[in-house]
Write a protein that holds these residues in place. Sequence first.
Motif, PDB file in Angstrom:
ATOM      1  N   ASN A   1       0.880  -1.042   0.034  1.00 17.26           N
ATOM      2  CA  ASN A   1      -0.028   0.100  -0.033  1.00 17.26           C
ATOM      3  C   ASN A   1       0.805   1.345   0.082  1.00 17.26           C
ATOM      4  O   ASN A   1       0.907   2.131   0.878  1.00 17.26           O
ATOM      5  CB  ASN A   1      -0.923   0.040   1.199  1.00 17.26           C
ATOM      6  CG  ASN A   1      -1.878   1.017   1.075  1.00 17.26           C
ATOM      7  OD1 ASN A   1      -2.703   1.088   0.280  1.00 17.26           O
ATOM      8  ND2 ASN A   1      -2.289   1.853   2.134  1.00 17.26           N
ATOM      9  N   TYR A   2       1.536   1.464  -1.128  1.00 18.50           N
ATOM     10  CA  TYR A   2       2.455   2.618  -1.179  1.00 18.50           C
ATOM     11  C   TYR A   2       2.181   3.320  -2.559  1.00 18.50           C
ATOM     12  O   TYR A   2       1.834   2.546  -3.541  1.00 18.50           O
ATOM     13  CB  TYR A   2       3.800   2.412  -1.327  1.00 18.50           C
ATOM     14  CG  TYR A   2       4.155   1.774   0.285  1.00 18.50           C
ATOM     15  CD1 TYR A   2       4.715   2.526   1.355  1.00 18.50           C
ATOM     16  CD2 TYR A   2       4.451   0.272   0.400  1.00 18.50           C
ATOM     17  CE1 TYR A   2       5.129   2.082   2.612  1.00 18.50           C
ATOM     18  CE2 TYR A   2       4.628  -0.118   1.652  1.00 18.50           C
ATOM     19  CZ  TYR A   2       4.965   0.571   2.674  1.00 18.50           C
ATOM     20  OH  TYR A   2       5.299   0.051   3.981  1.00 18.50           O
TER      21      TYR A   2
ATOM     22  N   LEU B   1       5.698  -2.999   6.848  1.00 18.34           N
ATOM     23  CA  LEU B   1       5.328  -2.865   5.539  1.00 18.34           C
ATOM     24  C   LEU B   1       3.839  -2.752   5.561  1.00 18.34           C
ATOM     25  O   LEU B   1       3.161  -3.475   6.307  1.00 18.34           O
ATOM     26  CB  LEU B   1       5.692  -4.055   4.738  1.00 18.34           C
ATOM     27  CG  LEU B   1       7.308  -4.288   4.568  1.00 18.34           C
ATOM     28  CD1 LEU B   1       7.479  -5.679   3.414  1.00 18.34           C
ATOM     29  CD2 LEU B   1       7.994  -3.070   3.620  1.00 18.34           C
ATOM     30  N   VAL B   2       3.265  -1.892   4.870  1.00 17.10           N
ATOM     31  CA  VAL B   2       1.700  -1.643   4.694  1.00 17.10           C
ATOM     32  C   VAL B   2       1.564  -2.260   3.756  1.00 17.10           C
ATOM     33  O   VAL B   2       1.932  -2.201   2.475  1.00 17.10           O
ATOM     34  CB  VAL B   2       1.389   0.160   4.721  1.00 17.10           C
ATOM     35  CG1 VAL B   2       0.013   0.131   4.718  1.00 17.10           C
ATOM     36  CG2 VAL B   2       2.332   0.654   5.762  1.00 17.10           C
ATOM     37  N   LEU B   3       0.058  -3.127   3.602  1.00 24.26           N
ATOM     38  CA  LEU B   3      -0.439  -3.955   2.647  1.00 24.26           C
ATOM     39  C   LEU B   3      -1.700  -3.555   2.557  1.00 24.26           C
ATOM     40  O   LEU B   3      -2.604  -2.825   3.445  1.00 24.26           O
ATOM     41  CB  LEU B   3      -0.264  -5.243   3.154  1.00 24.26           C
ATOM     42  CG  LEU B   3       0.814  -5.929   3.830  1.00 24.26           C
ATOM     43  CD1 LEU B   3       0.719  -7.357   4.258  1.00 24.26           C
ATOM     44  CD2 LEU B   3       2.086  -5.666   2.870  1.00 24.26           C
ATOM     45  N   SER B   4      -2.421  -3.647   1.554  1.00 19.29           N
ATOM     46  CA  SER B   4      -3.839  -3.750   1.292  1.00 19.29           C
ATOM     47  C   SER B   4      -4.402  -4.647   0.579  1.00 19.29           C
ATOM     48  O   SER B   4      -3.647  -5.382  -0.352  1.00 19.29           O
ATOM     49  CB  SER B   4      -4.055  -2.289   0.503  1.00 19.29           C
ATOM     50  OG  SER B   4      -3.353  -2.058  -0.774  1.00 19.29           O
ATOM     51  N   VAL B   5      -5.714  -4.704   0.491  1.00 21.06           N
ATOM     52  CA  VAL B   5      -6.505  -6.035  -0.239  1.00 21.06           C
ATOM     53  C   VAL B   5      -7.460  -5.360  -1.006  1.00 21.06           C
ATOM     54  O   VAL B   5      -8.057  -4.444  -0.675  1.00 21.06           O
ATOM     55  CB  VAL B   5      -6.931  -7.084   0.855  1.00 21.06           C
ATOM     56  CG1 VAL B   5      -7.952  -7.847  -0.156  1.00 21.06           C
ATOM     57  CG2 VAL B   5      -5.990  -7.896   1.586  1.00 21.06           C
TER      58      VAL B   5
ATOM     59  N   GLU C   1       0.425  -4.722 -10.450  1.00 17.60           N
ATOM     60  CA  GLU C   1       1.736  -5.250 -10.962  1.00 17.60           C
ATOM     61  C   GLU C   1       2.884  -4.235 -10.293  1.00 17.60           C
ATOM     62  O   GLU C   1       3.724  -4.507  -9.648  1.00 17.60           O
ATOM     63  CB  GLU C   1       2.070  -5.388 -12.436  1.00 17.60           C
ATOM     64  CG  GLU C   1       3.456  -5.680 -12.774  1.00 17.60           C
ATOM     65  CD  GLU C   1       3.617  -5.940 -14.188  1.00 17.60           C
ATOM     66  OE1 GLU C   1       4.794  -6.491 -14.664  1.00 17.60           O
ATOM     67  OE2 GLU C   1       2.670  -5.892 -14.832  1.00 17.60           O
ATOM     68  N   GLU C   2       2.553  -2.943 -10.483  1.00 15.65           N
ATOM     69  CA  GLU C   2       3.495  -2.064  -9.881  1.00 15.65           C
ATOM     70  C   GLU C   2       3.481  -1.924  -8.328  1.00 15.65           C
ATOM     71  O   GLU C   2       4.323  -1.391  -7.788  1.00 15.65           O
ATOM     72  CB  GLU C   2       3.154  -0.499 -10.494  1.00 15.65           C
ATOM     73  CG  GLU C   2       1.603  -0.061 -10.175  1.00 15.65           C
ATOM     74  CD  GLU C   2       0.549  -0.278 -10.988  1.00 15.65           C
ATOM     75  OE1 GLU C   2      -0.422   0.099 -10.757  1.00 15.65           O
ATOM     76  OE2 GLU C   2       0.835  -1.395 -11.783  1.00 15.65           O
ATOM     77  N   LYS C   3       2.442  -2.592  -7.722  1.00 18.38           N
ATOM     78  CA  LYS C   3       2.649  -2.530  -6.262  1.00 18.38           C
ATOM     79  C   LYS C   3       2.757  -3.762  -5.664  1.00 18.38           C
ATOM     80  O   LYS C   3       2.562  -4.176  -4.579  1.00 18.38           O
ATOM     81  CB  LYS C   3       1.313  -2.163  -5.740  1.00 18.38           C
ATOM     82  CG  LYS C   3       0.937  -0.657  -6.170  1.00 18.38           C
ATOM     83  CD  LYS C   3      -0.487  -0.189  -5.581  1.00 18.38           C
ATOM     84  CE  LYS C   3      -0.702   1.084  -5.826  1.00 18.38           C
ATOM     85  NZ  LYS C   3       0.325   2.318  -5.405  1.00 18.38           N
ATOM     86  N   SER C   4       3.292  -4.824  -6.487  1.00 16.91           N
ATOM     87  CA  SER C   4       3.501  -6.321  -5.791  1.00 16.91           C
ATOM     88  C   SER C   4       4.857  -6.856  -5.318  1.00 16.91           C
ATOM     89  O   SER C   4       5.087  -7.519  -4.704  1.00 16.91           O
ATOM     90  CB  SER C   4       3.126  -7.011  -7.211  1.00 16.91           C
ATOM     91  OG  SER C   4       4.005  -7.000  -8.521  1.00 16.91           O
ATOM     92  N   ILE C   5       5.815  -5.660  -5.668  1.00 18.14           N
ATOM     93  CA  ILE C   5       7.238  -6.147  -5.288  1.00 18.14           C
ATOM     94  C   ILE C   5       7.715  -4.723  -4.526  1.00 18.14           C
ATOM     95  O   ILE C   5       7.546  -3.712  -4.993  1.00 18.14           O
ATOM     96  CB  ILE C   5       8.181  -6.115  -6.536  1.00 18.14           C
ATOM     97  CG1 ILE C   5       7.785  -7.483  -7.060  1.00 18.14           C
ATOM     98  CG2 ILE C   5       9.548  -6.301  -6.039  1.00 18.14           C
ATOM     99  CD1 ILE C   5       8.747  -7.955  -8.434  1.00 18.14           C
TER     100      ILE C   5
END
Length: 249
Positions: free
Chosen positions: A34-35, A79-83, A162-166
């Motif tokens: 989530n960035y 690390l901040v994540l989102s679903v 894709e741009e937020k997967s790594i």
Amino acid sequence: MRNLIYMAILLLLGACQKEEVFLYDEAKSSIQFNYADAEIVLDYNFAMQYKIVEIDMGWGVQEDRFYYGDSLRRDTIPLVLSVLGLKDENERPFKLKTVLVKGQDSTKIADVEFLPSYSFQANSLKDTIQIVLLRPAERGEYTIGITFDVEGEEAPFALGAEEKSIYRLNISDRYRKPASWDGMAELYLGEYSEEKYAFIVTLRGKLDTFFWDCWLYNQDLRDALDAYNMAHPDSPKDFTFPVNTTPPW
């Protein structure tokens, strides 16, 4: 009348199509970092890490930075994540893995540790986890990518955008030469080397303060170096400090 009926049908179809935009019709929810695109990378230099300490100056308390130097061997970062999808009333376990990232040197791979297990919190579309960064065994600059392991039917998530997967980690251990070093080199510090500067920072918890007080701790540096070399006869430091405790004025 026919025109009114036709317009009503068009409005109804438009409303249905608009509603479908917000429906999530995936077999699995998707998980991602989530960035913003420019923030999905961390530049981390172990040599420059510090904590804030309070120092009693006699006339009051002042906050100052205490640098860990080489004493810091590992650090934990969030690390901040989102679903993307629907909330779930249950926690959803997932796994992380490391991958090489575009343009990186495959001989300079940063080392990280994951916690024993991860799970996305219940009833939420956003969560924060932690990973552990390990200090490189040698000075230098290293890179690695963190992503989600979504292989296997048992994986509860698919990959998100894709741009937020790594999440890219650029981890280094470098001590840059301070601007004031050369002015104090002949009398108090000697020739610059990265290992010598690392030794000073680790001992004193300070960075570039040489101009003002290096004459005060020249003796301390020499004593600390002698003590280290005596304790490590098989791997002594390969530098010395000049013998001088005379103030520069």
